[in-house]
Design an enzyme around this catalytic site. Structure first.
Site, PDB file in Angstrom:
ATOM      1  N   SER A   1     -42.252  92.988  32.702  1.00 15.25           N
ATOM      2  CA  SER A   1     -42.093  94.036  31.704  1.00 15.25           C
ATOM      3  C   SER A   1     -41.947  95.360  32.451  1.00 15.25           C
ATOM      4  O   SER A   1     -41.064  95.486  33.295  1.00 15.25           O
ATOM      5  CB  SER A   1     -43.271  94.028  30.721  1.00 15.25           C
ATOM      6  OG  SER A   1     -43.025  94.888  29.631  1.00 15.25           O
TER       7      SER A   1
ATOM      8  N   HIS B   1     -38.916  92.327  29.345  1.00 15.07           N
ATOM      9  CA  HIS B   1     -39.027  93.062  28.087  1.00 15.07           C
ATOM     10  C   HIS B   1     -38.122  94.291  28.145  1.00 15.07           C
ATOM     11  O   HIS B   1     -38.289  95.153  29.006  1.00 15.07           O
ATOM     12  CB  HIS B   1     -40.468  93.520  27.850  1.00 15.07           C
ATOM     13  CG  HIS B   1     -41.430  92.394  27.661  1.00 15.07           C
ATOM     14  ND1 HIS B   1     -42.781  92.536  27.845  1.00 15.07           N
ATOM     15  CD2 HIS B   1     -41.239  91.104  27.296  1.00 15.07           C
ATOM     16  CE1 HIS B   1     -43.387  91.382  27.595  1.00 15.07           C
ATOM     17  NE2 HIS B   1     -42.461  90.500  27.269  1.00 15.07           N
TER      18      HIS B   1
ATOM     19  N   ASP C   1     -48.380  89.265  27.616  1.00 14.87           N
ATOM     20  CA  ASP C   1     -47.366  88.225  27.465  1.00 14.87           C
ATOM     21  C   ASP C   1     -47.211  87.471  28.789  1.00 14.87           C
ATOM     22  O   ASP C   1     -47.135  88.075  29.850  1.00 14.87           O
ATOM     23  CB  ASP C   1     -46.030  88.863  27.065  1.00 14.87           C
ATOM     24  CG  ASP C   1     -44.988  87.835  26.657  1.00 14.87           C
ATOM     25  OD1 ASP C   1     -45.360  86.730  26.228  1.00 14.87           O
ATOM     26  OD2 ASP C   1     -43.784  88.161  26.753  1.00 14.87           O
TER      27      ASP C   1
END
Length: 198
Positions: A18, A45, A138
């Site tokens: 991310s 992401h 995540d």
């Protein structure tokens, strides 16, 4: 839980990142040389409403083919496939790629957990999962799923990550994962030689 699949052939590497992920991947992915035989599937992401330039960016940096994943296409050994924006990337039997517009997971679509859990079901002990820098949890459950089936779990050392929450969360769920700085992960990938082992 089995020891990380140290003796298993690695047929696929799944990577989740991310915040700070593009910089981290710019260290890791260029070490893959022609002849690298594992498929590499990547979730980063990104803003869901804008096209991704990741395939274009990394095509310029990498010696192996780089694509944006396409629904129902076969998983290609020796190729890096990025999840497109606003779609979950999964691995189905075949193995083939699958894209889904199902609900967000961990506030994310694509979700690292969704990729890792589906790949664990298909590849089992022949899978390596890598969690890099990021600002949410995540990927932690997905990495745990990979370890549960005997796959190899690798996490960027949180103190070396641009944003430490994602790797720290993964280590909390998978304390026996290998925690390495980026250059250590790069060395691991470089010496993997997937496909060359019996």
């Amino acid at each position: 839980m089995r020891t990380a699949g140290a003796s298993a052939r690695i047929d696929a590497v799944v990577i989740g990142a991310s915040a700070g992920g593009i910089e981290a991947l710019s260290v890791l992915l260029p070490v893959l040389l022609p002849g690298f035989r594992a498929a590499v599937l990547v979730v980063v992401h990104l803003p869901r409403e804008r096209p991704s330039l990741l395939a274009d960016i990394f095509t310029q940096k990498c010696a192996v083919p780089v694509i944006e994943a396409v629904d129902k296409e076969p998983v290609m050994p020796g190729t890096i496939a990025f999840a497109p924006p606003d779609y979950h990337l999964l691995v189905d039997e075949g193995p083939q790629l699958s894209l889904s517009a199902d609900a967000l997971v961990n506030f994310s679509r694509p979700s690292v957990d969704v990729l890792f859990e589906s790949a664990a079901d298909v590849y089992g002990t022949h899978l390596m999962g890598i969690i890099l820098t990021g600002g949410n949890s995540d990927g932690a459950a997905g990495l745990e799923a990979i370890r549960r089936v005997g796959g190899m779990a690798v996490v960027q050392q949180p103190e070396t990550a641009q944003t430490s929450l994602m790797p720290a969360s993964a280590l909390q769920r998978v304390p026996d994962a290998q925690a390495l700085p980026l250059d250590g992960i790069a060395t691991l990938l470089r010496t993997l030689n997937p496909g060359d082992r019996p």
